[in-house]
Design a protein around this motif. Structure first.
Motif, PDB file in Angstrom:
ATOM      1  N   ALA A  53       0.823  -1.209   0.000  1.00 26.16           N
ATOM      2  CA  ALA A  53       0.000   0.000   0.000  1.00 26.16           C
ATOM      3  C   ALA A  53       0.857   1.258   0.000  1.00 26.16           C
ATOM      4  N   VAL A  54       1.941   1.229   0.765  1.00 27.72           N
ATOM      5  CA  VAL A  54       2.832   2.398   0.805  1.00 27.72           C
ATOM      6  C   VAL A  54       3.498   2.628  -0.555  1.00 27.72           C
ATOM      7  N   LEU A  55       3.994   1.562  -1.155  1.00 27.19           N
ATOM      8  CA  LEU A  55       4.666   1.693  -2.460  1.00 27.19           C
ATOM      9  C   LEU A  55       3.701   2.159  -3.543  1.00 27.19           C
ATOM     10  N   LEU A  56       2.509   1.588  -3.562  1.00 29.45           N
ATOM     11  CA  LEU A  56       1.536   1.995  -4.579  1.00 29.45           C
ATOM     12  C   LEU A  56       1.048   3.423  -4.354  1.00 29.45           C
ATOM     13  N   SER A  57       0.918   3.828  -3.112  1.00 28.78           N
ATOM     14  CA  SER A  57       0.517   5.214  -2.826  1.00 28.78           C
ATOM     15  C   SER A  57       1.572   6.195  -3.311  1.00 28.78           C
ATOM     16  N   LEU A  58       2.831   5.875  -3.071  1.00 29.34           N
ATOM     17  CA  LEU A  58       3.907   6.749  -3.553  1.00 29.34           C
ATOM     18  C   LEU A  58       3.923   6.798  -5.077  1.00 29.34           C
ATOM     19  N   ALA A  59       3.699   5.649  -5.725  1.00 28.57           N
ATOM     20  CA  ALA A  59       3.681   5.623  -7.190  1.00 28.57           C
ATOM     21  C   ALA A  59       2.548   6.497  -7.735  1.00 28.57           C
ATOM     22  N   CYS A  60       1.366   6.376  -7.146  1.00 28.43           N
ATOM     23  CA  CYS A  60       0.230   7.184  -7.602  1.00 28.43           C
ATOM     24  C   CYS A  60       0.429   8.662  -7.293  1.00 28.43           C
ATOM     25  N   LEU A  61       1.146   8.972  -6.224  1.00 28.54           N
ATOM     26  CA  LEU A  61       1.416  10.370  -5.891  1.00 28.54           C
ATOM     27  C   LEU A  61       2.420  10.995  -6.852  1.00 28.54           C
ATOM     28  N   LEU A  62       3.424  10.229  -7.264  1.00 29.63           N
ATOM     29  CA  LEU A  62       4.443  10.761  -8.162  1.00 29.63           C
ATOM     30  C   LEU A  62       3.997  10.785  -9.623  1.00 29.63           C
ATOM     31  N   LEU A  63       2.951  10.015  -9.948  1.00 30.52           N
ATOM     32  CA  LEU A  63       2.533   9.904 -11.349  1.00 30.52           C
ATOM     33  C   LEU A  63       2.162  11.249 -11.969  1.00 30.52           C
ATOM     34  N   PRO A  64       1.282  12.076 -11.370  1.00 29.49           N
ATOM     35  CA  PRO A  64       0.968  13.362 -12.017  1.00 29.49           C
ATOM     36  C   PRO A  64       2.153  14.305 -12.088  1.00 29.49           C
ATOM     37  N   PHE A  65       3.025  14.273 -11.069  1.00 31.12           N
ATOM     38  CA  PHE A  65       4.207  15.132 -11.122  1.00 31.12           C
ATOM     39  C   PHE A  65       5.164  14.678 -12.222  1.00 31.12           C
ATOM     40  N   GLY A  66       5.292  13.369 -12.410  1.00 27.71           N
ATOM     41  CA  GLY A  66       6.136  12.874 -13.494  1.00 27.71           C
ATOM     42  C   GLY A  66       5.595  13.239 -14.854  1.00 27.71           C
ATOM     43  N   ALA A  67       4.262  13.134 -15.022  1.00 27.75           N
ATOM     44  CA  ALA A  67       3.659  13.530 -16.301  1.00 27.75           C
ATOM     45  C   ALA A  67       3.830  15.017 -16.554  1.00 27.75           C
ATOM     46  N   LEU A  68       3.679  15.822 -15.523  1.00 28.30           N
ATOM     47  CA  LEU A  68       3.854  17.274 -15.664  1.00 28.30           C
ATOM     48  C   LEU A  68       5.297  17.631 -16.012  1.00 28.30           C
ATOM     49  N   ALA A  75      11.083   6.502 -11.181  1.00 25.59           N
ATOM     50  CA  ALA A  75      10.738   6.150  -9.802  1.00 25.59           C
ATOM     51  C   ALA A  75       9.296   5.671  -9.698  1.00 25.59           C
ATOM     52  N   THR A  76       8.388   6.288 -10.466  1.00 25.68           N
ATOM     53  CA  THR A  76       6.991   5.865 -10.450  1.00 25.68           C
ATOM     54  C   THR A  76       6.844   4.427 -10.933  1.00 25.68           C
ATOM     55  N   ALA A  77       7.535   4.085 -12.021  1.00 27.39           N
ATOM     56  CA  ALA A  77       7.464   2.718 -12.546  1.00 27.39           C
ATOM     57  C   ALA A  77       8.054   1.707 -11.569  1.00 27.39           C
ATOM     58  N   VAL A  78       9.179   2.047 -10.956  1.00 27.17           N
ATOM     59  CA  VAL A  78       9.816   1.125 -10.011  1.00 27.17           C
ATOM     60  C   VAL A  78       8.914   0.899  -8.795  1.00 27.17           C
ATOM     61  N   LEU A  79       8.345   1.971  -8.265  1.00 25.15           N
ATOM     62  CA  LEU A  79       7.469   1.834  -7.100  1.00 25.15           C
ATOM     63  C   LEU A  79       6.219   1.021  -7.431  1.00 25.15           C
ATOM     64  N   ALA A  80       5.658   1.225  -8.619  1.00 22.33           N
ATOM     65  CA  ALA A  80       4.457   0.473  -8.996  1.00 22.33           C
ATOM     66  C   ALA A  80       4.754  -1.016  -9.142  1.00 22.33           C
ATOM     67  N   ILE A  81       5.869  -1.338  -9.796  1.00 18.90           N
ATOM     68  CA  ILE A  81       6.226  -2.751  -9.975  1.00 18.90           C
ATOM     69  C   ILE A  81       6.530  -3.401  -8.627  1.00 18.90           C
ATOM     70  N   ALA A  82       7.259  -2.680  -7.762  1.00 18.29           N
ATOM     71  CA  ALA A  82       7.581  -3.231  -6.447  1.00 18.29           C
ATOM     72  C   ALA A  82       6.324  -3.419  -5.608  1.00 18.29           C
ATOM     73  N   GLY A  83       5.387  -2.457  -5.689  1.00 19.98           N
ATOM     74  CA  GLY A  83       4.148  -2.583  -4.912  1.00 19.98           C
ATOM     75  C   GLY A  83       3.317  -3.770  -5.339  1.00 19.98           C
ATOM     76  N   ILE A  84       3.282  -4.056  -6.630  1.00 25.12           N
ATOM     77  CA  ILE A  84       2.540  -5.228  -7.111  1.00 25.12           C
ATOM     78  C   ILE A  84       3.270  -6.517  -6.746  1.00 25.12           C
ATOM     79  N   ALA A  85       4.594  -6.482  -6.818  1.00 24.67           N
ATOM     80  CA  ALA A  85       5.370  -7.699  -6.565  1.00 24.67           C
ATOM     81  C   ALA A  85       5.267  -8.155  -5.107  1.00 24.67           C
ATOM     82  N   VAL A  86       5.265  -7.224  -4.172  1.00 25.34           N
ATOM     83  CA  VAL A  86       5.250  -7.618  -2.757  1.00 25.34           C
ATOM     84  C   VAL A  86       3.841  -7.832  -2.228  1.00 25.34           C
ATOM     85  N   ALA A  87       2.820  -7.509  -3.013  1.00 26.29           N
ATOM     86  CA  ALA A  87       1.446  -7.636  -2.520  1.00 26.29           C
ATOM     87  C   ALA A  87       1.079  -9.095  -2.324  1.00 26.29           C
ATOM     88  N   ALA A  88       0.317  -9.353  -1.288  1.00 29.35           N
ATOM     89  CA  ALA A  88      -0.162 -10.714  -1.051  1.00 29.35           C
ATOM     90  C   ALA A  88      -1.210 -11.099  -2.091  1.00 29.35           C
TER      91      ALA A  88
END
Length: 322
Positions: A23-38, A201-214
């Motif tokens: 949840a923490v990793l995916l939240s960070l990925a979603c938070l950085l996504l609009p800033f990365g696009a901008l 960083a957004t891509a890495v956090l998203a992949i890591a968040g999916i990988a560690v999820a139960a």
């Protein structure tokens, strides 16, 4: 009681630590996504001179932009010709002709060529100032002589009196003050760095968040919803930025032209924002539907497979009589 007769033990719940970390990793990925696009839009979309000129080219036919350009060019010509004309009746008689010629000039092919050339010159000058770390305390200026020369030629072709007396001087029109250039230069370097690292960083956090999820299906659903929310926030930020930009303009008459320019520059960013919304909602919907109905479909298939009658056994061969 044998081990086979025991009731089945229910599966253990997903580990809490993995869920929290995901949840923490995916939240960070979603938070950085609009800033990365901008950052990517600003670093790659606004710093490409050819793309900038192509984006601004259609605005040459916009009525509000043409009106603002005609007023600015007419005022500039009269300001440059102030020492040639008297401040009395002669100046009052020539002024309307100059502004009429400037308005008619904005309907010609020469104006479109001057529009593209001016945008290219301004963009090149601003980029050189932002990328040159040694040019501290120097404003960004553009030579107005080519545009004034084209207006003078238009006045001469229309047989306007005293058109030949309009001086064509190499006047440097300020585009950005020195203080703004120094401040924007620092922001440009930060933006150039962020345009590379934030999407990564957004891509890495998203992949890591999916990988560690139960439950990875649930993690993908959450990531899709977060992506849609990030895109919606980016759309809202573009709208708020437009309102604030136009509100800061001192001249209310030129706000429609500034709004047209803002809309043209942010068209790609708005498209990316809506694509993020649609893509996020689509991914979330697909993963939710497959997670809800896939087990039922699998159970039905297994039930159908078990319900198929087995093949009849082969007949035993008859024994020959003695």
């Amino acid at each position: 009681m044998s081990p086979r007769d025991r009731a089945p033990v229910p599966a253990k719940a997903p580990p809490r630590t993995r869920n929290v970390l995901s949840a923490v990793l995916l939240s960070l990925a979603c938070l950085l996504l609009p800033f990365g696009a901008l950052a990517s839009w600003a670093a790659h979309g606004l710093t490409d001179t050819g793309r900038y000129v192509r984006t601004m080219a259609p605005l040459a036919a916009d009525p509000d932009v043409r009106r603002a350009v005609a007023d600015a060019v007419g005022d500039g010509v009269m300001r440059e010709a102030g020492h040639e004309f008297d401040t009395g009746a002669l100046r009052g008689a020539v002024g309307p002709f100059v502004h009429d010629a400037a308005r008619s000039f904005t309907r010609t092919e020469a104006y479109r060529a001057a529009w593209d050339a001016s945008n290219r010159a301004v963009h090149d000058a601003v980029l050189r100032a932002l990328r040159d770390d040694g040019a501290h305390g120097a404003p960004v200026t553009v030579d107005a002589a080519p545009v004034i020369a084209r207006v003078k030629q238009q006045l001469s072709d229309d047989h306007v009196p005293f058109a030949h007396r309009i001086p064509v001087t190499h006047t440097r029109i300020p585009v950005l003050p020195a203080d703004d250039v120094d401040r924007l230069r620092k922001g440009y370097h930060v933006l150039d760095t962020a345009a590379f690292w934030l999407p990564l960083a957004t891509a890495v956090l998203a992949i890591a968040g999916i990988a560690v999820a139960a439950c990875r299906r649930r993690a993908v659903t959450a990531l899709g919803l977060g992506t849609a929310v990030g895109g919606a926030l980016l759309v809202l930020a573009v709208a708020i930025g437009r309102r604030l930009t136009l509100a800061d303009l001192p001249d209310a008459l030129h706000r429609p032209a500034a709004g047209a320019v803002y809309d043209a520059l942010t068209a790609t960013l708005r498209t990316v924002s809506w694509l993020l919304c649609v893509l996020g909602l689509t991914v979330a919907a697909v993963t939710w539907v497959t997670g809800r109905f896939a087990p039922r479909l699998a159970a039905r298939r297994s039930a159908r497979g078990s319900a198929v009658p087995g093949a009849d056994p082969a007949p035993e061969p008859t024994r020959a009589r003695a």
